[in-house]
Design an enzyme around this catalytic site. Structure first.
Site, mmCIF file in Angstrom:
data_model
loop_
_atom_site.group_PDB
_atom_site.id
_atom_site.type_symbol
_atom_site.label_atom_id
_atom_site.label_comp_id
_atom_site.label_asym_id
_atom_site.label_seq_id
_atom_site.Cartn_x
_atom_site.Cartn_y
_atom_site.Cartn_z
ATOM 1 N N LYS A 9 0.835 -1.200 0.000
ATOM 2 C CA LYS A 9 0.000 0.000 0.000
ATOM 3 C C LYS A 9 0.869 1.249 0.000
ATOM 4 O O LYS A 9 2.074 1.189 0.316
ATOM 5 C CB LYS A 9 -0.893 -0.027 1.247
ATOM 6 C CG LYS A 9 -1.886 -1.191 1.282
ATOM 7 C CD LYS A 9 -2.823 -1.051 2.475
ATOM 8 C CE LYS A 9 -3.870 -2.145 2.500
ATOM 9 N NZ LYS A 9 -4.909 -1.883 3.537
ATOM 10 N N TYR A 49 -12.641 -3.565 -2.790
ATOM 11 C CA TYR A 49 -13.176 -3.415 -1.423
ATOM 12 C C TYR A 49 -14.693 -3.331 -1.462
ATOM 13 O O TYR A 49 -15.300 -2.562 -0.715
ATOM 14 C CB TYR A 49 -12.566 -2.180 -0.756
ATOM 15 C CG TYR A 49 -11.105 -2.336 -0.354
ATOM 16 C CD1 TYR A 49 -10.673 -3.438 0.393
ATOM 17 C CD2 TYR A 49 -10.155 -1.369 -0.691
ATOM 18 C CE1 TYR A 49 -9.343 -3.579 0.775
ATOM 19 C CE2 TYR A 49 -8.822 -1.501 -0.305
ATOM 20 C CZ TYR A 49 -8.424 -2.604 0.427
ATOM 21 O OH TYR A 49 -7.115 -2.746 0.811
ATOM 22 N N ASN A 112 -1.959 0.374 6.938
ATOM 23 C CA ASN A 112 -1.482 -0.885 7.512
ATOM 24 C C ASN A 112 -0.608 -1.697 6.546
ATOM 25 O O ASN A 112 -0.597 -2.918 6.560
ATOM 26 C CB ASN A 112 -2.658 -1.692 8.066
ATOM 27 C CG ASN A 112 -3.704 -1.989 7.006
ATOM 28 O OD1 ASN A 112 -3.520 -1.676 5.835
ATOM 29 N ND2 ASN A 112 -4.804 -2.607 7.415
ATOM 30 N N HIS A 115 -1.935 -5.252 1.762
ATOM 31 C CA HIS A 115 -3.159 -6.043 1.609
ATOM 32 C C HIS A 115 -2.739 -7.472 1.309
ATOM 33 O O HIS A 115 -1.766 -7.691 0.586
ATOM 34 C CB HIS A 115 -4.003 -5.518 0.433
ATOM 35 C CG HIS A 115 -5.038 -6.513 -0.008
ATOM 36 N ND1 HIS A 115 -6.259 -6.630 0.618
ATOM 37 C CD2 HIS A 115 -5.012 -7.481 -0.967
ATOM 38 C CE1 HIS A 115 -6.945 -7.609 0.043
ATOM 39 N NE2 HIS A 115 -6.211 -8.151 -0.922
ATOM 40 N N GLU A 126 -8.910 -11.700 -7.124
ATOM 41 C CA GLU A 126 -8.041 -10.524 -6.956
ATOM 42 C C GLU A 126 -6.836 -10.583 -7.894
ATOM 43 O O GLU A 126 -6.429 -9.564 -8.449
ATOM 44 C CB GLU A 126 -7.587 -10.419 -5.494
ATOM 45 C CG GLU A 126 -8.750 -10.063 -4.565
ATOM 46 C CD GLU A 126 -8.367 -10.001 -3.089
ATOM 47 O OE1 GLU A 126 -7.185 -10.225 -2.744
ATOM 48 O OE2 GLU A 126 -9.264 -9.717 -2.276
#
Ligand code: UDP
Ligand code: MG
Length: 155
Positions: A9, A49, A112, A115, A126
């Site tokens: 990310k 998402y 965070n 992913h 994905e």
């Protein structure tokens, strides 16, 4: 063998943690089967998402995930999906266990670091979302024999 999607990310790209986090996956014995940088947009995040689009924090999530390019990666290994999830740790970095990527590098529920696909079904969808045919490579590491005992390759 399983394949799973990891996204580095913007929080890992901006904080200079890409190398350190990638080194953890490599040292574990996962194979880098695909890897590229891309700029995400709201449309792909609405798909990725989909389970979160109704949540109040969704606009913040989009802003965070589009702040800079990300690095998407396909990692391969025996039971790679659950292995990568456990290396990643709980969603909120403040609660993630020490020793996990989020537990060691994140203080945030949003920022965070990575992913990781949550299930076999998610991983398949994905990987197709982020990689075109031909961008994921099927090859073995020469040291494979010492990453898994050969009988484990059937798992
Ligand atoms: N997220 C957030 N606030 C929350 C829950 C999730 O910003 O309260 C973000 C966070 O970046 C998380 C992502 O939405 O990684 C996806 O949420 P999910 O519940 O799927 O967690 P993950 O699978 O990433 O652990
Ligand atoms: Mg998730």
């Amino acid at each position: 063998m399983e394949q799973t999607l990891v996204i580095f990310k913007p929080s890992s790209v901006q904080r200079g943690l890409v190398g350190e986090v990638l080194a953890r996956f490599e040292r574990k014995g996962l194979v880098i089967a695909g890897m590229k940088m891309m700029q995400l947009d709201e449309a792909i995040l609405r798909e990725h998402y989909a389970h979160l689009t109704d949540r109040p924090f969704f606009p913040i999530l989009v802003e965070s995930m589009t702040a800079t390019p990300v690095i998407v990666m396909c990692l391969r290994g025996v039971q790679a999906i659950s292995v990568v999830r456990s290396l990643t740790g709980a969603t909120n970095g403040r609660q993630a266990a020490p020793g996990t990527i989020r537990g060691d590098f994140s203080m945030s529920n949003q920022e965070n670091i990575v992913h990781a696909s949550a299930s076999a079904e998610d991983a398949e969808v994905e990987l197709r979302r982020f990689f075109k045919p031909g961008e994921i490579f099927d090859y073995d590491l020469v040291g494979m024999r010492f990453i898994n005992e050969p009988s484990e390759l059937e798992l």
